[in-house]
Design a protein around this motif. Structure first.
Motif, PDB file in Angstrom:
ATOM      1  N   LYS A 200     -44.369  23.584 -35.832  1.00  0.00           N
ATOM      2  CA  LYS A 200     -43.967  22.330 -36.470  1.00  0.00           C
ATOM      3  C   LYS A 200     -43.287  22.600 -37.815  1.00  0.00           C
ATOM      4  N   GLU A 201     -43.816  23.581 -38.550  1.00  0.00           N
ATOM      5  CA  GLU A 201     -43.228  23.914 -39.847  1.00  0.00           C
ATOM      6  C   GLU A 201     -41.835  24.514 -39.689  1.00  0.00           C
ATOM      7  N   ILE A 202     -41.656  25.374 -38.684  1.00  0.00           N
ATOM      8  CA  ILE A 202     -40.343  25.970 -38.427  1.00  0.00           C
ATOM      9  C   ILE A 202     -39.324  24.893 -38.074  1.00  0.00           C
ATOM     10  N   MET A 203     -39.737  23.917 -37.270  1.00  0.00           N
ATOM     11  CA  MET A 203     -38.829  22.860 -36.847  1.00  0.00           C
ATOM     12  C   MET A 203     -38.440  21.947 -38.006  1.00  0.00           C
ATOM     13  N   SER A 204     -39.295  21.853 -38.999  1.00  0.00           N
ATOM     14  CA  SER A 204     -39.021  20.993 -40.156  1.00  0.00           C
ATOM     15  C   SER A 204     -38.208  21.702 -41.228  1.00  0.00           C
ATOM     16  N   LYS A 205     -38.087  23.023 -41.091  1.00  0.00           N
ATOM     17  CA  LYS A 205     -37.394  23.816 -42.104  1.00  0.00           C
ATOM     18  C   LYS A 205     -35.955  24.088 -41.670  1.00  0.00           C
ATOM     19  N   GLY A 206     -35.013  23.752 -42.514  1.00  0.00           N
ATOM     20  CA  GLY A 206     -33.609  23.953 -42.198  1.00  0.00           C
ATOM     21  C   GLY A 206     -33.168  25.397 -42.377  1.00  0.00           C
ATOM     22  N   VAL A 207     -32.164  25.781 -41.617  1.00  0.00           N
ATOM     23  CA  VAL A 207     -31.538  27.095 -41.726  1.00  0.00           C
ATOM     24  C   VAL A 207     -30.143  26.892 -42.306  1.00  0.00           C
ATOM     25  N   SER A 208     -29.805  27.630 -43.330  1.00  0.00           N
ATOM     26  CA  SER A 208     -28.505  27.492 -43.967  1.00  0.00           C
ATOM     27  C   SER A 208     -27.412  28.051 -43.059  1.00  0.00           C
ATOM     28  N   VAL A 209     -26.375  27.244 -42.805  1.00  0.00           N
ATOM     29  CA  VAL A 209     -25.263  27.663 -41.948  1.00  0.00           C
ATOM     30  C   VAL A 209     -23.945  27.297 -42.632  1.00  0.00           C
ATOM     31  N   GLU A 210     -22.908  28.041 -42.265  1.00  0.00           N
ATOM     32  CA  GLU A 210     -21.580  27.752 -42.804  1.00  0.00           C
ATOM     33  C   GLU A 210     -20.820  26.874 -41.828  1.00  0.00           C
ATOM     34  N   ARG A 211     -20.313  25.746 -42.319  1.00  0.00           N
ATOM     35  CA  ARG A 211     -19.550  24.835 -41.473  1.00  0.00           C
ATOM     36  C   ARG A 211     -18.138  25.358 -41.280  1.00  0.00           C
ATOM     37  N   TYR A 212     -17.400  24.683 -40.367  1.00  0.00           N
ATOM     38  CA  TYR A 212     -16.036  25.101 -40.052  1.00  0.00           C
ATOM     39  C   TYR A 212     -15.113  25.052 -41.273  1.00  0.00           C
ATOM     40  N   ASP A 213     -15.410  24.140 -42.201  1.00  0.00           N
ATOM     41  CA  ASP A 213     -14.560  24.028 -43.385  1.00  0.00           C
ATOM     42  C   ASP A 213     -14.976  24.972 -44.508  1.00  0.00           C
ATOM     43  N   GLY A 214     -15.977  25.813 -44.237  1.00  0.00           N
ATOM     44  CA  GLY A 214     -16.419  26.787 -45.229  1.00  0.00           C
ATOM     45  C   GLY A 214     -17.565  26.324 -46.102  1.00  0.00           C
ATOM     46  N   SER A 215     -17.929  25.041 -46.030  1.00  0.00           N
ATOM     47  CA  SER A 215     -19.050  24.538 -46.819  1.00  0.00           C
ATOM     48  C   SER A 215     -20.374  24.909 -46.144  1.00  0.00           C
ATOM     49  N   LEU A 216     -21.439  24.846 -46.926  1.00  0.00           N
ATOM     50  CA  LEU A 216     -22.759  25.185 -46.408  1.00  0.00           C
ATOM     51  C   LEU A 216     -23.506  23.927 -45.989  1.00  0.00           C
ATOM     52  N   GLY A 217     -24.256  24.040 -44.906  1.00  0.00           N
ATOM     53  CA  GLY A 217     -25.062  22.922 -44.430  1.00  0.00           C
ATOM     54  C   GLY A 217     -26.381  23.433 -43.890  1.00  0.00           C
ATOM     55  N   SER A 218     -27.199  22.528 -43.375  1.00  0.00           N
ATOM     56  CA  SER A 218     -28.506  22.883 -42.823  1.00  0.00           C
ATOM     57  C   SER A 218     -28.521  22.647 -41.317  1.00  0.00           C
ATOM     58  N   CYS A 219     -29.126  23.571 -40.605  1.00  0.00           N
ATOM     59  CA  CYS A 219     -29.282  23.472 -39.156  1.00  0.00           C
ATOM     60  C   CYS A 219     -30.783  23.488 -38.855  1.00  0.00           C
ATOM     61  N   PHE A 220     -31.195  22.708 -37.847  1.00  0.00           N
ATOM     62  CA  PHE A 220     -32.611  22.616 -37.516  1.00  0.00           C
ATOM     63  C   PHE A 220     -32.853  23.005 -36.060  1.00  0.00           C
ATOM     64  N   ARG A 221     -33.956  23.697 -35.842  1.00  0.00           N
ATOM     65  CA  ARG A 221     -34.320  24.159 -34.502  1.00  0.00           C
ATOM     66  C   ARG A 221     -35.248  23.118 -33.876  1.00  0.00           C
ATOM     67  N   THR A 222     -34.723  22.345 -32.928  1.00  0.00           N
ATOM     68  CA  THR A 222     -35.470  21.196 -32.402  1.00  0.00           C
ATOM     69  C   THR A 222     -35.561  21.169 -30.879  1.00  0.00           C
ATOM     70  N   GLU A 223     -35.118  22.238 -30.210  1.00  0.00           N
ATOM     71  CA  GLU A 223     -35.067  22.232 -28.741  1.00  0.00           C
ATOM     72  C   GLU A 223     -36.153  23.131 -28.162  1.00  0.00           C
ATOM     73  N   PHE A 224     -37.102  22.528 -27.431  1.00  0.00           N
ATOM     74  CA  PHE A 224     -38.083  23.315 -26.687  1.00  0.00           C
ATOM     75  C   PHE A 224     -37.461  23.700 -25.347  1.00  0.00           C
ATOM     76  N   PHE A 225     -37.575  24.967 -24.989  1.00  0.00           N
ATOM     77  CA  PHE A 225     -36.986  25.453 -23.749  1.00  0.00           C
ATOM     78  C   PHE A 225     -38.095  26.068 -22.892  1.00  0.00           C
ATOM     79  N   PHE A 226     -38.300  25.497 -21.702  1.00  0.00           N
ATOM     80  CA  PHE A 226     -39.342  25.954 -20.783  1.00  0.00           C
ATOM     81  C   PHE A 226     -38.700  26.698 -19.614  1.00  0.00           C
ATOM     82  N   GLY A 227     -39.238  27.853 -19.277  1.00  0.00           N
ATOM     83  CA  GLY A 227     -38.824  28.586 -18.095  1.00  0.00           C
ATOM     84  C   GLY A 227     -39.956  28.596 -17.085  1.00  0.00           C
ATOM     85  N   MET A 228     -39.744  27.970 -15.919  1.00  0.00           N
ATOM     86  CA  MET A 228     -40.805  27.794 -14.929  1.00  0.00           C
ATOM     87  C   MET A 228     -40.751  28.863 -13.841  1.00  0.00           C
TER      88      MET A 228
END
Length: 250
Positions: free
Chosen positions: A139-167
């Motif tokens: 839960k803490e990881i999902m709430s914490k943003g990761v700094s990423v560079e946008r296409y225009d060169g500015s910095l933004g935040s990305c969040f990990r919000t996708e649970f992936f299940f392999g059955m």
């Protein structure tokens, strides 16, 4: 008396800290709402009958729709457009090979405490329930943003919000957290329950009366490989375009 005042101040500080932590845990995700995707080996597709998230403290259940896992999505030819060397047995973890479940109605950014998936393994017609309990660290990881560079060169935040299940066809499931060009391995789960029919009440005998079981076995025949008995040393392999990281490394 001074000692009593000292203890009183300590208790007040601890209480305030606990309240602060509790409020933080109840805050919604700052990024996109959480989602669930599911993938299976091409030779061992499944059918999902129900999926939902549950938050015990806030007393809600959020159904997920779109997790029907159509046969075409897991076709060998389709998966090989993403992973050219895919053998049909492993788990091809990608948004292009899995099926995504979206929340029903308005998107809820509050995280569930548990995720439930009811599904049928079509190769052996067994009926499983998968349950994943979210650890606090996830839960803490999902709430914490990761700094990423946008296409225009500015910095933004990305969040990990996708649970992936392999059955897997024995009822086991692998779980990852995906997002921001990361794939974090969370756990391998035993089935929470095995049932004698699916969530719609359909039994194995009723499945056999349809064409789906034969279509599943035909995949191996068309590829010129034996899919039964299941070669477990191949089924455990994971295919991913992103490096797989461990939860303990986060």
């Amino acid at each position: 008396m001074p000692v009593l005042n000292k203890y009183r101040k300590t208790l007040i500080t601890l209480l305030a800290l606990f309240l602060l932590i509790g409020c933080k845990e109840n805050e919604p995700l700052p990024g996109k709402p959480w989602q669930v995707s599911v993938v299976t080996p091409s030779f061992y597709p499944i059918y999902i009958t129900q999926a939902y998230g549950v938050n015990e403290e806030q007393d809600w259940t959020m159904p997920l729709h779109g997790l029907s896992l159509s046969m075409s999505k897991s076709e060998l030819a389709n998966v090989r457009t993403v992973f050219p060397d895919y053998d049909g047995f492993g788990l091809p973890v990608s948004l292009l090979t899995g099926v995504r479940g979206r929340q029903l109605g308005s998107a809820n950014k509050h995280l569930p405490d548990s995720i439930y998936i009811y599904w049928t393994s079509l190769i052996n017609l067994r009926f499983f329930v998968t349950k994943y309990d979210l650890p606090q660290k996830v839960k803490e990881i999902m709430s914490k943003g990761v700094s990423v560079e946008r296409y225009d060169g500015s910095l933004g935040s990305c969040f990990r919000t996708e649970f992936f299940f392999g059955m897997l066809p024995n009822g086991k499931a692998k779980v990852w957290l995906m997002g921001c060009d990361q794939l974090i391995y969370l756990a391998e789960l035993d089935p929470a329950r095995e049932k004698d029919r699916d969530q719609n009440g359909t039994t194995a005998d009723e499945y056999r009366q349809g064409s789906t079981p034969q279509r599943v076995r035909q995949r191996g025949i068309d590829a010129g490989v034996s899919t039964v008995p299941i070669p477990w040393e191949k089924v455990g392999k994971v295919y991913s375009q992103d490096p797989v990281e461990l939860l303990s490394e986060q």
